[in-house]
Every structure is written in structure tokens, then in C-alpha cells.
Design an enzyme around this catalytic site. Structure first.
Site, PDB file in Angstrom:
ATOM      1  N   ASP A 341       0.860  -1.193   0.000  1.00  0.00           N
ATOM      2  CA  ASP A 341       0.000   0.000   0.000  1.00  0.00           C
ATOM      3  C   ASP A 341       0.890   1.235   0.000  1.00  0.00           C
ATOM      4  OD1 ASP A 341      -1.720   2.129   0.959  1.00  0.00           O
ATOM      5  OD2 ASP A 341      -3.081   0.611   1.739  1.00  0.00           O
ATOM      6  N   ARG A 343      -0.605   4.521  -0.130  1.00  0.00           N
ATOM      7  CA  ARG A 343      -1.530   5.663  -0.070  1.00  0.00           C
ATOM      8  C   ARG A 343      -1.095   6.728   0.936  1.00  0.00           C
ATOM      9  NH1 ARG A 343      -7.102   2.451   0.507  1.00  0.00           N
ATOM     10  NH2 ARG A 343      -5.687   0.986   1.514  1.00  0.00           N
TER      11      ARG A 343
END
Ligand SMILES: [Zn+2]
Length: 429
Positions: A341, A343
Site C-alpha cells: 500500500d 496511499r
């Protein structure tokens, strides 16, 4: 050479290569970047200073990068093709925000907001004089009003879960919203601190990983503001925006990261669109109780790894030995991308602080990363709202169970390793 369009070539010279004067802005000794430095976090926009990231006059620039995120590349194509004058100045008549947002106390805190310009919607107002003097300042935020029609919301009206009140929900089921488009404006020392890295390391990684696209990152440490070539954010406000900052009135929030496959095209491999619509329903219900609701939509496709990576991972998941299963959900992403991830939710709460949020009564997300980032930024969360089980598509069980096991919020016990191994998705057919 020459494209024969209106690029200013006179007859007889159409095939001659155009001579250009290139202004390098990578070193202070050359002519570029003499703009006034920005004093990030000042409550007075004039003391803070206008952020000048346009390329029409390099002498006024005080930021690295430029406006419109990745769309700057399309602007370059338009200039190269001769359909856009490189020095075009926008006419901002009638473009002002439909509602006033802020200033809020968070705007004056250099640590609360580091990845957007809180004055981004107000430049035409607060920097009017500078603009009249010829400085090319552009808004990085635009605020407008819209009606939303979604089949799921119309169905909710039909089933009586949503009431047509004539103001928030119009007769016929239209949802009335105010929406704000927000382009990223990064204050590099603040972003580095938020991520727990040095500003040097952040600048070098940004420089190298964009293929050396922005040399000022590593040559102009005096320039602290960077407009990165990434997607923007859209905030949808449901109900009376005054309720957002009123401690007596409830607020519902969903922070949603883009998933084009589900959000727009209804793919059944994840819970994105069903949860987004459920978030909207929560926003409507809270607004109709006298509060407000906010949906924040981030362009962070495929956990910000992009859609090509995402589809490669889908194939890897479906084709692995034993088929698509929850116990290998994150591992397949890591195999392809090297990381699960990217983000970086640490930067996400900035938009909430821009809107003046200090407490969220109903937080429509199960993500522990989003929850932790918001709470660490100083916003209270009263209650977390999970996606109702009947809204989870069958093939999305793999995702939701894997996320629960990894720490996502759940109202029941998180699945064990043995439970996870039982959760299987559809084959690749
Ligand atoms: Zn999705």
C-alpha cells in the site's frame, strides 16, 4: 518540421526550426525563481504569500512543479500542438466558490495542513492586487454545487430509507451537494515530518523516482513548496456546511480512495462502490438530522499503485495455487509491487482540517490506517461504521476478510488464519 497551425510561423519560414529561449530554474544564479518565499502556516494570506507555480513568468515562481497535477502533461501537448498559447492567462470571471469555506483555526497551524493550500479557493479574492499587478496566480481549489443521481440512492428513496425533504434530497431523489476539487500543494518540510523522513531524503526520492523531472527538488532547497504531478481530491459536502464546525451538530465522514473498476463500472471483486454509496446514505441521514456529511474522494487508484499493478495482482491472485483466497490477499500485491500500500494516509486528514473538521460522529470506514491518521491529526472519531454485510459482493469476501484479519475495524471477531484459508474467490474466467 512545423505543423502548419497557428504557432506564429510566418510564410516561408514554416519549415525552419523554432529557436527557443529556455529558462532553467534549477539554480538561483540563473534567472529563475526570484519569487517571494512562502511563509507556510501564516494565518494572513498576504503574510503567508501567494503560491506562484505557473510557468508564464519564471521570475515570479516560488514553487517547484506546476498546476493541474498530471494534467500539466496534456497542457504541454496543447502548447506543443499549437492549440494553446503558452502564455495564456485565464479569465476568472464568475469562477468564485459557491460557498465560503474557512478560514478555520487549522489554517494557521503549519503542522495541521501540509499537502494543500488552504487559500487555494480564495486566490482571486485575497491576492487580487498581486494578480492586478500581473502576477499569474491560479486557484488550486474550486468549489461548486451539484445534483447527484445514483441508482442505489434512488432505490433507497423508493424503499423509504432516504426521505425526500425538498432541500437535501429533492423530489425525484436528486441529492444536492457542494463539491470542492482540491489540487495537491505540498510544503516539503511538513510532508517530510509527517512521513517521519528527512526533507533531503524526501526530495532526492521525489527527484529520482520521477526520472529527474523536477531538478529544483535537489538544487533549490530554498524553495519549499512543490505541486506534485498526482491526482486531485474531491470533497462532497451534504447538508449545511455550518454543521461541520458546530459541536452541537453531528457529522458523518467517509474517506474514499478511487477504485474505477468498482466505483464506476461495478466490478464485484471489492466493496468500493457499495461502501461509497453506504457512506452517502450515512451522510444524507446525518444531514437530515440537522448535521452534515462529507465524502472525500482521493485519486489513489489501486492503493495508489495504479490500475496496471492492480490488474496484474488480480491475475496473480486468481491464478495462484489454491485460487484466490483471503490468506494470500496482501501477499500477491507485495509480490508484484514490492509493497502492499502506498496511499500514505498520514497526508489524508489535511482536507478535513481545511474544512474545519474537529470531530467525526460517524466515520464510515473500516480502515485502521485512515482511522489512526485522522485521530493522530487531532480529530476525534466517535463511532466507526462498518459496511453492512449484505452489501458485500460474493467475490469481495476475499478482500474484506483479509482486511479484517489485518486490523480493519470489525463489529465481530477478526477472522483467524484458519478462517482466512477458507475464504475463496471466483476463478479467473
Ligand atoms: Zn475496489
Amino acid at each position: 518540421m512545423g505543423n502548419g497551425s497557428a504557432t506564429g510561423n510566418v510564410a516561408g519560414q514554416a519549415d525552419a526550426p523554432k529557436r527557443r529561449h529556455i529558462v532553467l530554474t534549477s539554480h538561483p544564479s540563473r534567472s529563475g525563481l526570484k519569487g517571494r518565499p512562502v511563509q507556510w502556516g501564516q494565518v494572513d494570506p498576504l503574510a503567508r504569500g501567494a503560491i506562484v507555480a505557473t510557468v508564464t513568468d519564471p521570475n515570479h515562481r516560488n514553487a517547484i512543479g506546476t498546476h493541474s497535477g498530471s494534467y500539466a502533461v496534456y497542457r504541454a501537448l496543447a502548447v506543443a500542438s499549437g492549440v494553446l498559447q503558452a502564455d495564456h492567462r485565464p479569465d476568472f470571471t464568475n469562477t468564485a466558490p459557491t460557498i465560503a469555506i474557512g478560514p478555520h483555526p487549522s489554517w494557521a497551524d503549519p503542522e495541521k495542513i501540509v499537502s494543500l493550500d488552504p487559500f487555494g479557493a480564495l486566490v482571486g479574492e485575497v491576492y487580487q492586487e498581486l494578480m492586478a499587478q500581473g502576477i499569474d496566480i491560479r486557484p488550486t481549489i474550486a468549489v461548486t454545487r451539484a445534483h447527484i443521481q445514483m441508482p442505489e440512492l434512488l432505490e433507497a428513496v423508493r424503499q423509504g430509507r432516504i426521505k425526500e425533504d425538498g432541500v437535501i434530497v429533492k423530489p425525484g431523489g436528486d441529492l444536492v451537494v457542494t463539491k470542492a476539487a482540491v489540487e495537491p500543494v505540498w510544503y516539503l518540510p511538513g510532508v517530510a515530518e509527517r512521513l517521519g523522513v528527512s526533507e533531503d531524503d524526501l526530495r532526492y526520492a521525489l527527484f529520482e523516482q520521477t526520472g529527474g523531472m523536477f531538478p529544483e527538488l535537489v538544487t533549490r532547497f530554498d524553495v519549499k513548496v512543490f505541486l506534485p504531478p498526482i491526482g486531485s481530491i474531491t470533497a462532497y459536502i451534504v447538508g449545511d456546511q455550518a454543521a461541520i464546525t458546530d459541536p452541537e451538530r453531528p457529522l458523518a465522514v467517509r474517506v474514499h480512495d478511487e477504485c474505477n473498476g468498482s466505483d464506476v463500472f461495478g466490478s464485484d471483486i471489492c466493496t468500493c462502490r457499495p461502501y461509497l454509496v453506504h457512506g452517502l446514505e450515512e451522510c444524507i441521514a446525518t444531514a437530515q438530522q440537522g448535521g452534515a456529511g462529507i465524502i472525500v474522494y482521493f485519486r489513489k487508484e489501486g492503493r495508489a499503485l495504479g490500475e496496471v499493478t492492480k490488474f496484474l495482482v488480480y491475475n496473480a491472485r486468481k491464478r495462484q495455487e489454491g485460487g484466490d483466497r483471503a490468506d494470500a490477499y496482501f501477499a500477491r500485491t507485495e509480490c508484484v509491487a514490492g509493497v502492499q500500500d502506498v496511499r500514505f494516509q498520514e497526508l489524508m486528514p489535511d482536507v478535513l482540517h481545511w474544512l474545519g473538521v474537529t470531530r467525526i460522529d460517524r466515520f464510515v470506514s473500516m480502515s485502521d490506517m485512515k482511522y489512526n491518521a485522522i485521530v493522530r491529526s487531532g480529530i476525534d472519531i466517535v463511532k466507526r461504521v462498518a459496511i453492512p454485510d449484505d452489501l458485500v459482493p460474493p467475490d469481495a469476501r476475499v478482500e474484506i476478510e483479509a482486511k479484517k484479519a489485518a486490523g480493519y475495524y470489525t463489529e465481530t471477531a477478526a477472522p483467524t488464519e484458519t478462517d482466512l484459508a477458507q475464504v475463496k474467490g471466483r476463478d479467473l474466467i
